[in-house]
Design a protein around this motif. Structure first.
Motif, PDB file in Angstrom:
ATOM      1  N   VAL A 131       0.684  -1.146   0.004  1.00 26.80           N
ATOM      2  CA  VAL A 131       0.077   0.082  -0.051  1.00 26.80           C
ATOM      3  C   VAL A 131       1.013   1.519   0.098  1.00 26.80           C
ATOM      4  O   VAL A 131       0.479   2.231  -0.685  1.00 26.80           O
ATOM      5  CB  VAL A 131      -0.923  -0.006   1.224  1.00 26.80           C
ATOM      6  N   ALA A 132       2.061   1.135   0.650  1.00 26.03           N
ATOM      7  CA  ALA A 132       2.995   2.150   0.553  1.00 26.03           C
ATOM      8  C   ALA A 132       3.651   2.481  -0.703  1.00 26.03           C
ATOM      9  O   ALA A 132       3.957   3.801  -0.817  1.00 26.03           O
ATOM     10  CB  ALA A 132       4.076   1.982   1.334  1.00 26.03           C
ATOM     11  N   ASN A 133       3.208   1.934  -1.773  1.00 24.85           N
ATOM     12  CA  ASN A 133       3.835   2.043  -3.096  1.00 24.85           C
ATOM     13  C   ASN A 133       2.352   2.148  -4.080  1.00 24.85           C
ATOM     14  O   ASN A 133       2.836   2.677  -5.183  1.00 24.85           O
ATOM     15  CB  ASN A 133       4.543   0.963  -3.648  1.00 24.85           C
ATOM     16  N   LEU A 134       1.347   2.300  -3.593  1.00 22.73           N
ATOM     17  CA  LEU A 134       0.190   2.288  -4.618  1.00 22.73           C
ATOM     18  C   LEU A 134      -0.730   3.743  -4.158  1.00 22.73           C
ATOM     19  O   LEU A 134      -0.664   3.764  -3.042  1.00 22.73           O
ATOM     20  CB  LEU A 134      -0.601   1.120  -4.228  1.00 22.73           C
ATOM     21  N   TRP A 135      -1.073   4.493  -5.170  1.00 23.58           N
ATOM     22  CA  TRP A 135      -2.024   5.555  -5.016  1.00 23.58           C
ATOM     23  C   TRP A 135      -2.850   5.742  -6.009  1.00 23.58           C
ATOM     24  O   TRP A 135      -2.681   5.518  -7.287  1.00 23.58           O
ATOM     25  CB  TRP A 135      -1.065   6.717  -4.689  1.00 23.58           C
ATOM     26  N   PRO A 136      -4.064   6.240  -5.860  1.00 23.64           N
ATOM     27  CA  PRO A 136      -4.841   6.747  -6.954  1.00 23.64           C
ATOM     28  C   PRO A 136      -4.379   7.899  -7.858  1.00 23.64           C
ATOM     29  O   PRO A 136      -4.843   9.124  -7.622  1.00 23.64           O
ATOM     30  CB  PRO A 136      -6.120   6.907  -6.413  1.00 23.64           C
ATOM     31  N   GLU A 137      -3.666   7.566  -8.898  1.00 23.07           N
ATOM     32  CA  GLU A 137      -3.365   8.668  -9.690  1.00 23.07           C
ATOM     33  C   GLU A 137      -4.464   9.116 -10.779  1.00 23.07           C
ATOM     34  O   GLU A 137      -4.932   8.048 -11.350  1.00 23.07           O
ATOM     35  CB  GLU A 137      -2.011   8.230 -10.642  1.00 23.07           C
ATOM     36  N   LYS A 138      -4.828  10.342 -11.102  1.00 23.51           N
ATOM     37  CA  LYS A 138      -5.927  10.787 -11.762  1.00 23.51           C
ATOM     38  C   LYS A 138      -5.490  10.180 -13.303  1.00 23.51           C
ATOM     39  O   LYS A 138      -4.269  10.529 -13.899  1.00 23.51           O
ATOM     40  CB  LYS A 138      -6.102  12.198 -11.760  1.00 23.51           C
ATOM     41  N   GLY A 139      -6.435   9.853 -14.220  1.00 26.26           N
ATOM     42  CA  GLY A 139      -6.261   9.402 -15.554  1.00 26.26           C
ATOM     43  C   GLY A 139      -5.574   7.889 -15.419  1.00 26.26           C
ATOM     44  O   GLY A 139      -5.375   7.353 -14.686  1.00 26.26           O
ATOM     45  N   LEU A 140      -5.929   7.555 -16.843  1.00 28.84           N
ATOM     46  CA  LEU A 140      -5.608   6.182 -17.261  1.00 28.84           C
ATOM     47  C   LEU A 140      -4.205   6.016 -18.007  1.00 28.84           C
ATOM     48  O   LEU A 140      -3.403   5.190 -17.767  1.00 28.84           O
ATOM     49  CB  LEU A 140      -6.475   5.544 -17.982  1.00 28.84           C
ATOM     50  N   HIS A 141      -3.815   7.304 -18.772  1.00 32.18           N
ATOM     51  CA  HIS A 141      -2.713   7.237 -19.183  1.00 32.18           C
ATOM     52  C   HIS A 141      -2.091   8.529 -18.923  1.00 32.18           C
ATOM     53  O   HIS A 141      -2.798   9.810 -19.210  1.00 32.18           O
ATOM     54  CB  HIS A 141      -2.624   7.107 -20.786  1.00 32.18           C
ATOM     55  N   ASN A 142      -0.823   8.658 -18.107  1.00 31.06           N
ATOM     56  CA  ASN A 142      -0.564   9.874 -17.689  1.00 31.06           C
ATOM     57  C   ASN A 142       0.873  10.394 -17.927  1.00 31.06           C
ATOM     58  O   ASN A 142       1.727   9.389 -18.630  1.00 31.06           O
ATOM     59  CB  ASN A 142      -0.554  10.074 -16.208  1.00 31.06           C
ATOM     60  N   ALA A 143       1.381  11.555 -17.578  1.00 33.89           N
ATOM     61  CA  ALA A 143       2.645  12.103 -18.083  1.00 33.89           C
ATOM     62  C   ALA A 143       3.827  10.997 -17.219  1.00 33.89           C
ATOM     63  O   ALA A 143       5.092  11.241 -17.553  1.00 33.89           O
ATOM     64  CB  ALA A 143       2.967  13.374 -17.696  1.00 33.89           C
ATOM     65  N   LYS A 144       3.655  10.580 -16.016  1.00 30.07           N
ATOM     66  CA  LYS A 144       4.573   9.570 -15.201  1.00 30.07           C
ATOM     67  C   LYS A 144       5.090   8.502 -16.115  1.00 30.07           C
ATOM     68  O   LYS A 144       6.145   8.138 -15.781  1.00 30.07           O
ATOM     69  CB  LYS A 144       4.060   9.344 -14.031  1.00 30.07           C
ATOM     70  N   ASP A 145       4.182   7.819 -16.921  1.00 29.44           N
ATOM     71  CA  ASP A 145       4.556   6.728 -17.710  1.00 29.44           C
ATOM     72  C   ASP A 145       5.844   6.830 -18.639  1.00 29.44           C
ATOM     73  O   ASP A 145       6.708   5.995 -18.289  1.00 29.44           O
ATOM     74  CB  ASP A 145       3.372   6.362 -18.628  1.00 29.44           C
ATOM     75  N   PRO A 146       5.889   7.999 -19.317  1.00 26.88           N
ATOM     76  CA  PRO A 146       7.316   8.048 -20.134  1.00 26.88           C
ATOM     77  C   PRO A 146       8.342   8.212 -19.258  1.00 26.88           C
ATOM     78  O   PRO A 146       9.517   7.919 -19.636  1.00 26.88           O
ATOM     79  CB  PRO A 146       7.114   9.199 -20.870  1.00 26.88           C
ATOM     80  N   VAL A 147       8.302   8.920 -17.927  1.00 26.33           N
ATOM     81  CA  VAL A 147       9.456   8.986 -16.904  1.00 26.33           C
ATOM     82  C   VAL A 147       9.999   7.578 -16.605  1.00 26.33           C
ATOM     83  O   VAL A 147      10.857   7.571 -16.310  1.00 26.33           O
ATOM     84  CB  VAL A 147       8.978   9.845 -15.831  1.00 26.33           C
ATOM     85  N   GLU A 148       8.753   6.924 -16.397  1.00 28.07           N
ATOM     86  CA  GLU A 148       9.179   5.452 -15.789  1.00 28.07           C
ATOM     87  C   GLU A 148      10.079   4.532 -16.826  1.00 28.07           C
ATOM     88  O   GLU A 148      10.998   3.998 -16.505  1.00 28.07           O
ATOM     89  CB  GLU A 148       7.907   4.580 -15.606  1.00 28.07           C
TER      90      GLU A 148
END
Length: 188
Positions: A131-148
């Protein structure tokens, strides 16, 4: 509460190995320390930085101890590896409901408005079910994915250490994205 913890432990997928650890501040000799394995969110969590980053108390990030700098060649840098550790939807849907309730449905009441995001992505050695690594990020495809993706490529190419990638994505993925030259990073 004890009953909830017991039920959550029974529902956790058996294929997820190891216990979670959370990142420590940059510069620490050992960047991960054991984390609580609670399956319950705190009563109130709040996004920050224009709803792009999670609450650092509720979602500090957690890592999979099976993924280390020494094991990246047979874990995160192997095609298809994350599919072997991804938690089942039966687990993540329950956690997503708890997470949205804790974060206050900031993107609306529809659970489809959120992606249950691994703060430290599985492709960077994030803990699959913590749970410490999971959070409800808004949207289904987001700007964080390309950073990962960029961070994983840098780690696998030897341009960035695993510990630095995990710390950067956990503390501020927007800053990490800018450092990696990823386009489309939101303003902070």
């Amino acid at each position: 509460m004890v009953l909830l913890l017991a039920l959550a432990a029974c529902a956790a997928p058996a294929t997820i190995r190891g216990t979670a650890s959370t990142p420590t501040p940059s510069g620490a000799a050992d960047r991960v320390v054991p984390a609580a394995t609670s399956t319950v969110y705190p009563a109130h969590c709040q996004t920050r930085d224009h709803e792009e980053l999670p609450d650092p108390v509720c979602t500090p990030g957690a890592v999979n101890p099976d993924v280390t700098q020494a094991t990246i060649g047979r874990t995160i840098c192997t095609a298809g590896w994350t599919a072997t550790i991804r938690p089942p939807v039966s687990y993540t849907n329950r956690i997503k409901q708890q997470a949205v309730a804790a974060y206050g449905a900031y993107a609306g009441p529809d659970l489809g408005s959120y992606e249950l995001d691994h703060l430290i992505s599985l492709e960077l050695g994030g803990a699959p079910a913590a749970v410490a690594n999971l959070w409800p990020e808004k949207g289904l495809h987001n700007a964080k994915d390309p950073v990962e993706n960029a961070a994983k490529q840098a780690v696998c190419a030897g341009r960035l250490s695993l510990a630095d990638a995990q710390h950067g994505i956990a503390t501020n993925w927007i800053t990490l994205g800018r450092q990696l030259g990823v386009a489309g990073i939101p303003a902070s």
